[in-house]
Design an enzyme around this catalytic site. Sequence first.
Site, PDB file in Angstrom:
ATOM      1  N   THR A   1       0.832  -1.211   0.000  1.00 38.51           N
ATOM      2  CA  THR A   1       0.000   0.000   0.000  1.00 38.51           C
ATOM      3  C   THR A   1       0.868   1.263   0.000  1.00 38.51           C
ATOM      4  O   THR A   1       0.683   2.157  -0.819  1.00 38.51           O
ATOM      5  CB  THR A   1      -0.917  -0.007   1.244  1.00 38.51           C
ATOM      6  OG1 THR A   1      -1.662  -1.222   1.222  1.00 38.51           O
ATOM      7  CG2 THR A   1      -1.853   1.172   1.257  1.00 38.51           C
ATOM      8  N   ILE A   2       1.796   1.342   0.926  1.00 40.18           N
ATOM      9  CA  ILE A   2       2.625   2.544   1.050  1.00 40.18           C
ATOM     10  C   ILE A   2       3.720   2.569  -0.017  1.00 40.18           C
ATOM     11  O   ILE A   2       3.953   3.597  -0.666  1.00 40.18           O
ATOM     12  CB  ILE A   2       3.255   2.617   2.472  1.00 40.18           C
ATOM     13  CG1 ILE A   2       2.160   2.740   3.539  1.00 40.18           C
ATOM     14  CG2 ILE A   2       4.258   3.764   2.581  1.00 40.18           C
ATOM     15  CD1 ILE A   2       1.314   3.989   3.476  1.00 40.18           C
TER      16      ILE A   2
ATOM     17  N   SER B   1       3.398   7.818  11.965  1.00 38.69           N
ATOM     18  CA  SER B   1       2.327   7.022  11.345  1.00 38.69           C
ATOM     19  C   SER B   1       1.390   7.962  10.591  1.00 38.69           C
ATOM     20  O   SER B   1       1.507   9.180  10.681  1.00 38.69           O
ATOM     21  CB  SER B   1       1.551   6.273  12.430  1.00 38.69           C
ATOM     22  OG  SER B   1       0.780   7.190  13.177  1.00 38.69           O
ATOM     23  N   CYS B   2       0.445   7.390   9.871  1.00 35.77           N
ATOM     24  CA  CYS B   2      -0.445   8.214   9.048  1.00 35.77           C
ATOM     25  C   CYS B   2      -1.219   9.232   9.893  1.00 35.77           C
ATOM     26  O   CYS B   2      -1.249  10.428   9.580  1.00 35.77           O
ATOM     27  CB  CYS B   2      -1.399   7.336   8.254  1.00 35.77           C
ATOM     28  SG  CYS B   2      -2.149   6.016   9.208  1.00 35.77           S
ATOM     29  N   ASN B   3      -1.850   8.764  10.982  1.00 33.89           N
ATOM     30  CA  ASN B   3      -2.611   9.681  11.834  1.00 33.89           C
ATOM     31  C   ASN B   3      -1.711  10.762  12.419  1.00 33.89           C
ATOM     32  O   ASN B   3      -2.064  11.947  12.449  1.00 33.89           O
ATOM     33  CB  ASN B   3      -3.238   8.910  12.995  1.00 33.89           C
ATOM     34  CG  ASN B   3      -4.630   8.417  12.658  1.00 33.89           C
ATOM     35  OD1 ASN B   3      -5.454   9.180  12.163  1.00 33.89           O
ATOM     36  ND2 ASN B   3      -4.887   7.155  12.909  1.00 33.89           N
TER      37      ASN B   3
ATOM     38  N   HIS C   1     -12.021   4.027   4.257  1.00 30.59           N
ATOM     39  CA  HIS C   1     -11.604   5.256   3.580  1.00 30.59           C
ATOM     40  C   HIS C   1     -11.270   6.366   4.567  1.00 30.59           C
ATOM     41  O   HIS C   1     -12.009   7.322   4.718  1.00 30.59           O
ATOM     42  CB  HIS C   1     -12.690   5.738   2.617  1.00 30.59           C
ATOM     43  CG  HIS C   1     -12.900   4.806   1.474  1.00 30.59           C
ATOM     44  ND1 HIS C   1     -11.870   4.169   0.815  1.00 30.59           N
ATOM     45  CD2 HIS C   1     -14.026   4.393   0.860  1.00 30.59           C
ATOM     46  CE1 HIS C   1     -12.347   3.416  -0.145  1.00 30.59           C
ATOM     47  NE2 HIS C   1     -13.658   3.524  -0.129  1.00 30.59           N
TER      48      HIS C   1
ATOM     49  N   GLN D   1      -5.210   7.568   5.009  1.00 25.17           N
ATOM     50  CA  GLN D   1      -4.101   6.807   5.612  1.00 25.17           C
ATOM     51  C   GLN D   1      -3.118   6.222   4.611  1.00 25.17           C
ATOM     52  O   GLN D   1      -1.941   6.064   4.915  1.00 25.17           O
ATOM     53  CB  GLN D   1      -4.649   5.702   6.523  1.00 25.17           C
ATOM     54  CG  GLN D   1      -5.108   4.419   5.840  1.00 25.17           C
ATOM     55  CD  GLN D   1      -6.515   4.498   5.274  1.00 25.17           C
ATOM     56  OE1 GLN D   1      -7.191   5.511   5.404  1.00 25.17           O
ATOM     57  NE2 GLN D   1      -6.983   3.427   4.651  1.00 25.17           N
TER      58      GLN D   1
ATOM     59  N   ARG E   1      -9.778   4.024  10.904  1.00 20.47           N
ATOM     60  CA  ARG E   1     -10.253   3.027   9.926  1.00 20.47           C
ATOM     61  C   ARG E   1      -9.574   1.696  10.247  1.00 20.47           C
ATOM     62  O   ARG E   1      -8.399   1.669  10.538  1.00 20.47           O
ATOM     63  CB  ARG E   1      -9.973   3.490   8.485  1.00 20.47           C
ATOM     64  CG  ARG E   1      -8.494   3.460   8.055  1.00 20.47           C
ATOM     65  CD  ARG E   1      -8.082   2.094   7.551  1.00 20.47           C
ATOM     66  NE  ARG E   1      -6.690   1.968   7.199  1.00 20.47           N
ATOM     67  CZ  ARG E   1      -5.739   1.520   8.011  1.00 20.47           C
ATOM     68  NH1 ARG E   1      -6.027   1.234   9.256  1.00 20.47           N
ATOM     69  NH2 ARG E   1      -4.501   1.377   7.590  1.00 20.47           N
TER      70      ARG E   1
END
Length: 343
Positions: free
Chosen positions: A11-12, A141-143, A218, A301, A170
Amino acid sequence: MKKVLVVGYGTIGQRLADGVAQQDDMELVGVVDAAVSLGIRALKEKGMPYQLYAANEEARKAFAEIGVPAAGLMEDALEKADIVLDATSAGIGAQNKKIYQEKGLKAVFQGGEKNDVADVFFHGYANYEKGVGADFLKLTSCNTTGLIRAVDCLNRKCGIEKVAITIVRRVADPGDYHRGLTNALQVDQAPSHQAVDLMTIMPEIEATGILVHAPVTHGHFITVVATPKKDITVEEAIEAFREHDRIRMVRLEDGFKGNASIFKYARDLGRPRGDLYEICIWENTIVKSGRDLMFGIHIPQESVTIPETIDAVRAALHMDKNGEEAVARTNKNLGLGAWKEQR
Ligand SMILES: NC(=O)c1ccc[n+]([C@@H]2O[C@H](COP(=O)([O-])OP(=O)(O)OC[C@H]3O[C@@H](n4cnc5c(N)ncnc54)[C@H](O)[C@@H]3O)[C@@H](O)[C@H]2O)c1
């Protein structure tokens, strides 16, 4: 041109490869993976726009079996790189670090690795200077990446004393089956790691928070209650967020009802995979509680950490004079902030 290798094409990693390919002063050496996945099959069907290297002999055989031409093994790719962006499954990066060290290569790890994998826990806006010349950096991290963008933006405007956050997280990425088919919320032990991480990067701010996992894919949603040092009005906060190149302001009355509208809008824009590099803040959520300011953020994310990871390459390889120039160059190459011209 600095040569960048992406290890882990999930994904990343897929998004990092695309982001690096868009930089005018970086060259993507290729991508490495250890297994056949839909991402690898899609790479093949797209005509191999990136060179694929196999993490090991077993992976090379697996790629050959589905007719994917591997350009070589990871060790061959490492010879060609100035820096590695490691986006392997959490925990593998720490094992790979030994290989990077043996080769004398710098590396940037993602949020799933433990903090001690790196010399610097990095965010392009909040502590760019700490990353300059560092050998091993770990992205928030994303958040945390999105949260720090917004808090740092306000901190520059009025100084922030403390923040309290609630994260609706999510539970999985689109296409994931490994979390099952769920319809439940799951509450985490407080304080959430994102609040603790924010204090590591911005020690001048006291932070705490609660996280709840939600059965959506999402985007995460974070509410922030920020205590300013100097009073700030709702209008001033909107103005500060609007000026930021990695923050998009959205409004309910324009049709942005929630996470799904934002994902749909990204697809309508023609963004690959429906990705957004920017976080979104609803104007309608910005309110005062006494002196405190409260607002709600959407965190895409899968793509939010890409710009800050590219900033990390700039820092590690001394590519720009300072943080401001570095983030500006990353932003320009990724088309970030372009929506501001439409206003
Ligand atoms: N998915 C998100 O929303 C998200 C957001 C921010 C940060 N992160 C972090 O990014 C990292 C990657 O997460 P992801 O969601 O992209 O995972 P993913 O499972 O989608 O991708 C990981 C990829 O690494 C590959 N891999 C595993 N072992 C390998 C090895 N030895 N050599 C090369 N490739 C190998 C896997 O085959 C897979 O393709 C993790 O640290 C995660 O915590 C994820």
